[in-house]
Design an enzyme around this catalytic site. Structure first.
Site, mmCIF file in Angstrom:
data_model
loop_
_atom_site.group_PDB
_atom_site.id
_atom_site.type_symbol
_atom_site.label_atom_id
_atom_site.label_comp_id
_atom_site.label_asym_id
_atom_site.label_seq_id
_atom_site.Cartn_x
_atom_site.Cartn_y
_atom_site.Cartn_z
ATOM 1 C CE LYS A 169 -4.233 1.761 2.159
ATOM 2 N NZ LYS A 169 -5.304 1.469 3.119
ATOM 3 C CG ASP A 200 -10.330 -4.063 -1.324
ATOM 4 O OD1 ASP A 200 -11.236 -3.768 -0.520
ATOM 5 O OD2 ASP A 200 -9.117 -4.028 -1.018
#
Length: 421
Positions: free
Chosen positions: A231, A329
């Site tokens: 991330k 997601d």
């Protein structure tokens, strides 16, 4: 003329148009049928899960909105998922987080979860003929309150999260074995710092060592495949993310794990589609989390936009679908949650349909010949070819609603079921 006949007639005309540029629309639909999309459980209840530790969502995760009717139990979530799956053409999968177990009202801590806590999910998936995927839940827990889990400086807390991830892998393998389809068990952690750290090295070395422990036990790849997810940053971890993309890419290459590329986990100016061919030069397979970030990783419902089309085109043009696992997601609590699943999944499949209908072989030949003028011209002309007629026919052939007709079924389900929760 009836609506079905209109769909079939439009498809017949579209087939002729695509055949003129060397594309077999019937073959495209057969190929599209082979691609499963994994629907994510956390859209159905705003990432709440079914534990009861009295904590907040945490981990920098935020589900905004208060649309009525969210799932409150595994049974309600499964019913909602079935409704969504009935509106999406093809055979797909469902993706679980560890804190969505069927715990029977008992408090079971994360390092004590077992396959039996997911038996009802296995039974459900088998009954409707789908596979399941899995994720450790390294957030929304008192031992994650500091913002650190697998990279925590406290050895005892690290051990807790290592044990949780180990249990999650074993559950993933048990699910995959029971269903005869390998489970993708994906590890994501929220670890990071809000402000500039004095020590970037220490947490990453601890994370690498913790992952070694998590993955120490070999599992049969016929039952479980391990993925790790990086991330760019998160809320509360704006200045330093321990598990950034480069960290996990290096770890995955070294240990031949799957890299999870999340469409919301990169800088807005980065082209995630361009990463696919680069990463797949060095790892066996990848996992995609298809999302839509708006200015940050805000996980909006997937729409048919240029980034999504770019991802689909890269998967098709590079012949990567056999090495790619596609999951959704996002979590939007401001709209009907079943509609969110349906819109996102149908758009992912629609983007793949469009990409498969491109005259890829002809484009590649023009490129190799150095005829970039013709390549550009054909790419642009292909954008307005009648892909909608092919997509509508695919929906009809899979006995799901064509066009916006699926929305009426969602509204009816909302009236009969969701409004009474």
């Amino acid at each position: 003329m009836s609506a079905p006949n209109n769909v079939e007639k439009s498809f017949s005309l579209a087939k002729e148009r695509y055949a003129a540029i060397g594309v077999d629309a019937d073959r495209v639909l057969k190929d599209l049928e082979k691609v499963p999309v994994s629907l994510h459980c956390w859209q159905g209840d705003d990432v709440g899960g079914f534990e009861d530790f009295g904590g907040t969502l945490g981990g920098g995760l935020v589900a905004t909105g208060n649309y009525p009717g969210k799932a409150r139990s595994p049974q309600e979530l499964r019913a909602d998922a079935e409704q969504a799956l009935s509106l999406i053409p093809g055979k797909h999968r469902f993706n679980l987080h560890a804190f969505y177990g069927d715990f029977g009202g008992k408090k079971v801590d994360r390092n004590q979860i077992r396959p039996e806590h997911f038996q009802s999910w296995i039974d459900w998936a088998r009954s409707i003929g789908i596979g399941l995927d899995f994720n450790p839940t390294c957030f929304s827990h008192p031992k994650a309150a500091s913002g650190f889990t697998l990279s925590h400086p406290d050895k005892a807390i690290r051990k807790f999260w290592i044990e949780h991830c180990q249990r999650s892998r074993e559950i993933g393998a048990a699910i995959g074995k029971a269903l005869g389809s390998p489970t993708i068990t994906n590890v994501w952690i929220p670890d990071g710092m809000k402000d500039t750290p004095a020590d970037r090295r220490g947490p990453r070395e601890r994370l690498a060592a913790a992952l070694d422990e998590v993955f120490r036990k070999p599992l049969d790849p016929k039952h479980n495949l391990d993925a790790i997810e990086g991330k760019l940053f998160g809320i509360g971890a704006e200045s330093y993310t321990v598990g950034m993309h480069e960290f996990y890419l290096g770890y995955a290459v070294k240990h031949q794990k799957l890299v999870c590329l999340d469409a919301g986990h990169f800088h807005p100016t980065e082209n995630m589609a361009d990463k696919i061919s680069s990463v797949l030069c060095f790892v066996p397979e990848i996992l995609l989390h298809v999302s839509r970030g708006v200015r940050w990783d805000s996980d909006h419902v997937v729409i048919l936009d240029d980034p999504l089309l770019g991802i689909a085109q890269e998967l098709v043009r590079g012949d990567y679908l056999g090495r790619t696992h596609i999951g959704l997601d996002f979590f939007d609590a401001s709209i009907n949650r079943i509609a969110a699943w349906t819109i996102g999944a149908r758009n992912m499949l629609r983007a793949l349909c469009i990409a498969m209908l491109d005259p890829v072989d002809k484009l590649k030949k023009l490129e190799l010949a150095g005829d970039y003028t013709s390549r550009l011209a054909l790419m642009e002309e292909a954008k307005t070819l009648p892909f909608g007629a092919v997509w509508d026919y695919y929906c009809e052939s899979k006995d799901v609603p064509v066009g916006e007709a699926w929305l009426a079924e969602v509204k009816q389900y909302e009236k009969k079921v969701l409004s009474k929760r």
